[in-house]
Design a protein around this motif. Sequence first.
Motif, PDB file in Angstrom:
ATOM      1  N   THR A  86      -7.126  -0.514   0.493  1.00 46.49           N
ATOM      2  CA  THR A  86      -7.088  -0.954   1.892  1.00 46.49           C
ATOM      3  C   THR A  86      -6.260  -2.226   2.037  1.00 46.49           C
ATOM      4  O   THR A  86      -6.431  -3.171   1.263  1.00 46.49           O
ATOM      5  CB  THR A  86      -8.519  -1.210   2.400  1.00 46.49           C
ATOM      6  N   GLY A  87      -5.379  -2.214   3.015  1.00 47.20           N
ATOM      7  CA  GLY A  87      -4.578  -3.397   3.302  1.00 47.20           C
ATOM      8  C   GLY A  87      -3.385  -3.592   2.380  1.00 47.20           C
ATOM      9  O   GLY A  87      -2.628  -4.543   2.531  1.00 47.20           O
ATOM     10  N   GLN A  88      -3.220  -2.687   1.407  1.00 44.85           N
ATOM     11  CA  GLN A  88      -2.103  -2.798   0.459  1.00 44.85           C
ATOM     12  C   GLN A  88      -1.000  -1.807   0.825  1.00 44.85           C
ATOM     13  O   GLN A  88      -1.281  -0.731   1.348  1.00 44.85           O
ATOM     14  CB  GLN A  88      -2.578  -2.473  -0.961  1.00 44.85           C
ATOM     15  N   PRO A  89       0.267  -2.143   0.520  1.00 47.46           N
ATOM     16  CA  PRO A  89       1.315  -1.136   0.692  1.00 47.46           C
ATOM     17  C   PRO A  89       1.221  -0.085  -0.424  1.00 47.46           C
ATOM     18  O   PRO A  89       0.726  -0.384  -1.518  1.00 47.46           O
ATOM     19  CB  PRO A  89       2.613  -1.945   0.569  1.00 47.46           C
ATOM     20  N   ALA A  90       1.664   1.112  -0.140  1.00 54.72           N
ATOM     21  CA  ALA A  90       1.657   2.178  -1.152  1.00 54.72           C
ATOM     22  C   ALA A  90       2.613   1.805  -2.287  1.00 54.72           C
ATOM     23  O   ALA A  90       3.693   1.281  -2.059  1.00 54.72           O
ATOM     24  CB  ALA A  90       2.088   3.494  -0.512  1.00 54.72           C
ATOM     25  N   ASN A  91       2.179   2.073  -3.504  1.00 53.37           N
ATOM     26  CA  ASN A  91       3.000   1.783  -4.680  1.00 53.37           C
ATOM     27  C   ASN A  91       4.000   2.926  -4.886  1.00 53.37           C
ATOM     28  O   ASN A  91       3.604   4.074  -5.047  1.00 53.37           O
ATOM     29  CB  ASN A  91       2.078   1.656  -5.903  1.00 53.37           C
ATOM     30  N   PRO A  92       5.317   2.615  -4.894  1.00 57.31           N
ATOM     31  CA  PRO A  92       6.297   3.691  -5.033  1.00 57.31           C
ATOM     32  C   PRO A  92       6.434   4.210  -6.463  1.00 57.31           C
ATOM     33  O   PRO A  92       7.100   5.206  -6.711  1.00 57.31           O
ATOM     34  CB  PRO A  92       7.613   3.022  -4.596  1.00 57.31           C
ATOM     35  N   GLN A  93       5.779   3.538  -7.409  1.00 59.64           N
ATOM     36  CA  GLN A  93       6.015   3.867  -8.815  1.00 59.64           C
ATOM     37  C   GLN A  93       5.328   5.165  -9.233  1.00 59.64           C
ATOM     38  O   GLN A  93       4.175   5.407  -8.895  1.00 59.64           O
ATOM     39  CB  GLN A  93       5.500   2.714  -9.683  1.00 59.64           C
ATOM     40  N   ILE A  94       6.084   5.977  -9.958  1.00 61.20           N
ATOM     41  CA  ILE A  94       5.511   7.196 -10.541  1.00 61.20           C
ATOM     42  C   ILE A  94       5.591   7.060 -12.055  1.00 61.20           C
ATOM     43  O   ILE A  94       6.673   6.819 -12.605  1.00 61.20           O
ATOM     44  CB  ILE A  94       6.267   8.447 -10.047  1.00 61.20           C
ATOM     45  N   GLN A  95       4.435   7.158 -12.698  1.00 56.26           N
ATOM     46  CA  GLN A  95       4.386   7.017 -14.154  1.00 56.26           C
ATOM     47  C   GLN A  95       4.487   8.392 -14.799  1.00 56.26           C
ATOM     48  O   GLN A  95       3.783   9.324 -14.418  1.00 56.26           O
ATOM     49  CB  GLN A  95       3.087   6.312 -14.564  1.00 56.26           C
ATOM     50  N   VAL A  96       5.381   8.476 -15.776  1.00 54.88           N
ATOM     51  CA  VAL A  96       5.734   9.759 -16.377  1.00 54.88           C
ATOM     52  C   VAL A  96       5.474   9.710 -17.876  1.00 54.88           C
ATOM     53  O   VAL A  96       5.789   8.711 -18.537  1.00 54.88           O
ATOM     54  CB  VAL A  96       7.240  10.064 -16.130  1.00 54.88           C
ATOM     55  N   ALA A  97       4.908  10.783 -18.410  1.00 51.98           N
ATOM     56  CA  ALA A  97       4.790  10.944 -19.864  1.00 51.98           C
ATOM     57  C   ALA A  97       5.619  12.163 -20.260  1.00 51.98           C
ATOM     58  O   ALA A  97       5.547  13.199 -19.597  1.00 51.98           O
ATOM     59  CB  ALA A  97       3.332  11.146 -20.262  1.00 51.98           C
ATOM     60  N   ILE A  98       6.400  12.005 -21.314  1.00 52.94           N
ATOM     61  CA  ILE A  98       7.224  13.123 -21.787  1.00 52.94           C
ATOM     62  C   ILE A  98       6.988  13.323 -23.278  1.00 52.94           C
ATOM     63  O   ILE A  98       6.946  12.352 -24.046  1.00 52.94           O
ATOM     64  CB  ILE A  98       8.720  12.872 -21.485  1.00 52.94           C
ATOM     65  N   LYS A  99       6.802  14.563 -23.659  1.00 58.25           N
ATOM     66  CA  LYS A  99       6.594  14.899 -25.073  1.00 58.25           C
ATOM     67  C   LYS A  99       7.787  15.698 -25.563  1.00 58.25           C
ATOM     68  O   LYS A  99       8.199  16.674 -24.920  1.00 58.25           O
ATOM     69  CB  LYS A  99       5.315  15.739 -25.218  1.00 58.25           C
ATOM     70  N   LYS A 216       7.783   2.285  13.339  1.00 52.19           N
ATOM     71  CA  LYS A 216       6.367   2.361  13.724  1.00 52.19           C
ATOM     72  C   LYS A 216       5.712   3.572  13.064  1.00 52.19           C
ATOM     73  O   LYS A 216       6.322   4.649  12.979  1.00 52.19           O
ATOM     74  CB  LYS A 216       6.232   2.500  15.251  1.00 52.19           C
ATOM     75  N   THR A 217       4.475   3.373  12.617  1.00 55.00           N
ATOM     76  CA  THR A 217       3.740   4.483  12.020  1.00 55.00           C
ATOM     77  C   THR A 217       2.245   4.175  12.017  1.00 55.00           C
ATOM     78  O   THR A 217       1.849   3.017  11.949  1.00 55.00           O
ATOM     79  CB  THR A 217       4.198   4.755  10.568  1.00 55.00           C
ATOM     80  N   GLU A 218       1.445   5.236  12.086  1.00 54.34           N
ATOM     81  CA  GLU A 218      -0.009   5.083  11.902  1.00 54.34           C
ATOM     82  C   GLU A 218      -0.333   4.998  10.405  1.00 54.34           C
ATOM     83  O   GLU A 218      -1.443   4.649  10.026  1.00 54.34           O
ATOM     84  CB  GLU A 218      -0.758   6.280  12.514  1.00 54.34           C
ATOM     85  N   ASN A 219       0.620   5.383   9.560  1.00 51.25           N
ATOM     86  CA  ASN A 219       0.418   5.371   8.105  1.00 51.25           C
ATOM     87  C   ASN A 219       0.963   4.069   7.532  1.00 51.25           C
ATOM     88  O   ASN A 219       1.923   4.060   6.758  1.00 51.25           O
ATOM     89  CB  ASN A 219       1.108   6.579   7.461  1.00 51.25           C
ATOM     90  N   ALA A 220       0.317   2.963   7.949  1.00 53.82           N
ATOM     91  CA  ALA A 220       0.835   1.623   7.643  1.00 53.82           C
ATOM     92  C   ALA A 220       1.171   1.391   6.160  1.00 53.82           C
ATOM     93  O   ALA A 220       2.207   0.784   5.869  1.00 53.82           O
ATOM     94  CB  ALA A 220      -0.145   0.571   8.149  1.00 53.82           C
ATOM     95  N   PRO A 221       0.352   1.867   5.205  1.00 52.62           N
ATOM     96  CA  PRO A 221       0.686   1.576   3.798  1.00 52.62           C
ATOM     97  C   PRO A 221       2.044   2.148   3.372  1.00 52.62           C
ATOM     98  O   PRO A 221       2.658   1.655   2.427  1.00 52.62           O
ATOM     99  CB  PRO A 221      -0.451   2.246   3.013  1.00 52.62           C
ATOM    100  N   TYR A 222       2.496   3.201   4.072  1.00 49.32           N
ATOM    101  CA  TYR A 222       3.750   3.857   3.683  1.00 49.32           C
ATOM    102  C   TYR A 222       4.940   3.390   4.530  1.00 49.32           C
ATOM    103  O   TYR A 222       6.079   3.769   4.265  1.00 49.32           O
ATOM    104  CB  TYR A 222       3.597   5.385   3.786  1.00 49.32           C
ATOM    105  N   GLY A 223       4.659   2.548   5.559  1.00 54.60           N
ATOM    106  CA  GLY A 223       5.728   2.057   6.426  1.00 54.60           C
ATOM    107  C   GLY A 223       6.866   1.381   5.681  1.00 54.60           C
ATOM    108  O   GLY A 223       8.043   1.692   5.911  1.00 54.60           O
ATOM    109  N   PRO A 224       6.559   0.444   4.745  1.00 48.96           N
ATOM    110  CA  PRO A 224       7.648  -0.224   4.022  1.00 48.96           C
ATOM    111  C   PRO A 224       8.546   0.748   3.249  1.00 48.96           C
ATOM    112  O   PRO A 224       9.756   0.538   3.148  1.00 48.96           O
ATOM    113  CB  PRO A 224       6.914  -1.171   3.061  1.00 48.96           C
TER     114      PRO A 224
END
Length: 236
Positions: A86-99, A216-224
Amino acid sequence: PEKSNGIEIYAGFRQLNGTIRMEMQLNNVGSPADIQGLAIQLNKNSFGLSPASQQIVCNPPISAGSSGTAAVELVVTPNMLAPVPTGQPANPQIQVAIKNMATGNVFYFAANFNLDALFSSDGTMERSAFIESWKSIDDRNELYGTVSDLPPSSVDIDTVINKFKANNVFFIARRPVPNAEGQEVVYFSMRTVTQMEFLAELTFKQGVTACKICLKTENAPYGPLAKLAIESLLRS
C-alpha cells in the motif's frame, strides 16, 4: 558472465502480434559446452507474468565465442502476481532464473519490465467515456512530467499518434490551447491486458522539442510505469 558459467544474457520485453515476449541475446563467452537447451523460471512479479513454456531451445546451438537470440512467450497468471505494498509504486523488476540443461548450472538475473509490453489492442475508448473517466479520477492520482530534447518526429503530433497506435496507445482527441499561440493538447488512452486503464494528456508547443505529460489512473501504483512507457515511446 562468471556467475552464469560463461553465459552472458541481455534481456528486454515487448509485445509482438498480441503476444508478450521476453527477448534475449545470449553470448557464449566461456561455456565449454554449446548452449542448446535452457529452462526458465520467473519469480512472482508486479504484473503476474510467467513463461508459457519453461523450455528454451537455441537453434542452432551457440558455441563458445558466438551469440544467438531466444524469445520466451509470457502469459499473465493471477497466482504469479506479487501484491504491491500500500502506498508504494509497483516494482518494474522481474527476477529470472535460468538453468543450462547441458551443465545443470542455474543462474539468476533481473530485468525491468516496460509497461507498454502489457498494453492491450482494445485500449481505445469513446471520447465521452474518456471525458467521464478523466473527470472521475481524483486529482491526487495525477502524475506530471516534461520530456525534453525530443527528436523532431516526436513533436510532430500526427507522427506521435501513429507511433503510439502501433504500441497500443490510442488517440482520443486533440485541441488547440485557448489563448496560447502554437500550443496543442492531445489525449490518449491505454489499457493493459490485466484491465488497468491509463489516460494521458500531452501538451506540445510549435518549435519546442519538448512535451508536457499529465497522466491519470485509478491504478496509482502503476501510474509511474505508464508515464515512463509514454516517455520512452516519445524518445524512441
